[in-house]
Write a protein that holds these residues in place. Sequence first.
Motif, short mmCIF file in Angstrom:
data_model
loop_
_atom_site.label_atom_id
_atom_site.label_comp_id
_atom_site.label_asym_id
_atom_site.label_seq_id
_atom_site.Cartn_x
_atom_site.Cartn_y
_atom_site.Cartn_z
N VAL A 1 0.85 -1.21 0.00
CA VAL A 1 0.00 0.00 0.00
C VAL A 1 0.88 1.25 0.00
O VAL A 1 0.64 2.21 -0.74
CB VAL A 1 -0.97 -0.02 1.20
CG1 VAL A 1 -1.69 1.31 1.35
CG2 VAL A 1 -1.98 -1.15 1.04
N GLU A 2 1.93 1.22 0.82
CA GLU A 2 2.85 2.36 0.86
C GLU A 2 3.48 2.59 -0.52
O GLU A 2 3.56 3.74 -0.99
CB GLU A 2 3.94 2.11 1.92
CG GLU A 2 5.05 3.15 2.00
CD GLU A 2 4.55 4.57 2.26
OE1 GLU A 2 3.44 4.75 2.82
OE2 GLU A 2 5.28 5.52 1.87
N ALA A 3 3.89 1.51 -1.18
CA ALA A 3 4.49 1.65 -2.52
C ALA A 3 3.49 2.25 -3.51
O ALA A 3 3.84 3.10 -4.34
CB ALA A 3 4.98 0.28 -3.01
N THR A 4 2.25 1.84 -3.39
CA THR A 4 1.19 2.38 -4.27
C THR A 4 1.03 3.89 -4.05
O THR A 4 0.98 4.68 -4.99
CB THR A 4 -0.16 1.67 -3.99
OG1 THR A 4 0.01 0.28 -4.24
CG2 THR A 4 -1.27 2.22 -4.85
N PHE A 5 0.97 4.28 -2.79
CA PHE A 5 0.79 5.71 -2.47
C PHE A 5 2.01 6.50 -2.94
O PHE A 5 1.89 7.64 -3.40
CB PHE A 5 0.54 5.91 -0.97
CG PHE A 5 -0.91 5.79 -0.59
CD1 PHE A 5 -1.57 4.56 -0.69
CD2 PHE A 5 -1.63 6.88 -0.12
CE1 PHE A 5 -2.92 4.44 -0.34
CE2 PHE A 5 -2.97 6.77 0.24
CZ PHE A 5 -3.61 5.55 0.13
N THR A 6 3.20 5.93 -2.78
CA THR A 6 4.42 6.63 -3.22
C THR A 6 4.37 6.86 -4.72
O THR A 6 4.63 7.97 -5.20
CB THR A 6 5.67 5.81 -2.82
OG1 THR A 6 5.65 5.66 -1.41
CG2 THR A 6 6.95 6.50 -3.24
N THR A 7 3.99 5.82 -5.47
CA THR A 7 3.88 5.97 -6.92
C THR A 7 2.86 7.04 -7.27
O THR A 7 3.12 7.92 -8.11
CB THR A 7 3.46 4.62 -7.57
OG1 THR A 7 4.39 3.62 -7.17
CG2 THR A 7 3.40 4.71 -9.07
N LEU A 8 1.71 6.99 -6.62
CA LEU A 8 0.66 7.98 -6.93
C LEU A 8 1.10 9.39 -6.53
O LEU A 8 0.81 10.36 -7.24
CB LEU A 8 -0.65 7.59 -6.24
CG LEU A 8 -1.36 6.38 -6.85
CD1 LEU A 8 -2.48 5.88 -5.95
CD2 LEU A 8 -1.92 6.73 -8.23
N SER A 9 1.81 9.50 -5.40
CA SER A 9 2.28 10.83 -4.97
C SER A 9 3.23 11.43 -6.01
O SER A 9 3.20 12.63 -6.27
CB SER A 9 3.01 10.75 -3.64
OG SER A 9 2.14 10.36 -2.63
N ARG A 10 4.05 10.55 -6.61
CA ARG A 10 5.03 11.04 -7.60
C ARG A 10 4.37 11.38 -8.93
O ARG A 10 4.94 12.11 -9.72
CB ARG A 10 6.11 9.98 -7.83
CG ARG A 10 7.06 9.89 -6.65
CD ARG A 10 8.20 8.93 -6.93
NE ARG A 10 9.00 8.76 -5.74
CZ ARG A 10 9.51 7.59 -5.34
NH1 ARG A 10 9.31 6.50 -6.05
NH2 ARG A 10 10.23 7.53 -4.25
#
Length: 277
Positions: free
Chosen positions: A54-63
């Motif tokens: 989930v953290e990796a998903t949010f990081t991708t979306l934040s970028r």
Amino acid sequence: MRVLVTGAAGSIGTVLCSGLVDRGHSVSGLDRAPAPEGFTGDWFATDCGDPDAVEATFTTLSRSGGLDAVVHLAGIPTEASLPEELDSHVITTAALLDAMVRHGVSRIVYASSNHAVGRTPRTELLAIDVPARPDTFYGVAKVAAEALLRLYADRHGIDAVATRIGSFLAQPESVRGLATWLSYDDAVRMFDAALATPDPGFAVMYGVSANTRGWWDLAPGRALGYHPEDDAERFADVVLAGDHDPERGEAEGDYVGGPFATPDFERAALDTPGAAG
Ligand code: 15L
């Protein structure tokens, strides 16, 4: 809005993703299953019970431009053991909420269920503030997930709207469904309203259509901007002409949760390998 929909390949998710896109939202999907045909946004083939994923998903979306809101639909849609239900509904919600706090995403709309109050005896009008009264471990997990949303609303100022969905189907399939049906179009209206309503804090609404035979208080949903337009009554002739067991129908009519509140759904909380029966 830029919205991440979990359970995006599921029955509600498929309808909702295209409905939200039609209403101008930019939708990313998250699901363990592959993207349904025709889905055009970013897709994360991820288990939302896994906090790292989930953290990796949010990081991708934040970028890639950020995220305004999460619609959390993922989860087992029926009864299972207590640990399975807690993993499926509570741990996933926790993983998403923690990532939201870390990434400054301030709104979540949650697919809760009527089964959070399913053991409430049926009354003339089911108020939104009846005490939590689950009918199953599924309902227990929905109650716990709602409690978690409230905690994050209080602690972190997250706007969290829990929609206690009735029976999401193309059309009602049972006598109970004539009261509990949530049409596809009304589901899209409801989630869209819950995404847009200003400053809800923690709020709960019933997710059903404007059914003539309904006994759910729709006023709290209307106050949040959800104005249902469909009515199961147009299917009443077909449903009532069908094959019904009157005894079963009566048993299912006693409590909000219908079949889930009958002995058919009673089971041990924990699967015990080797236990007889
Ligand atoms: C739900 O929440 C369940 O996901 C679905 O399987 C149905 O039981 C529905 O409620 C309902 O009450 O009809």
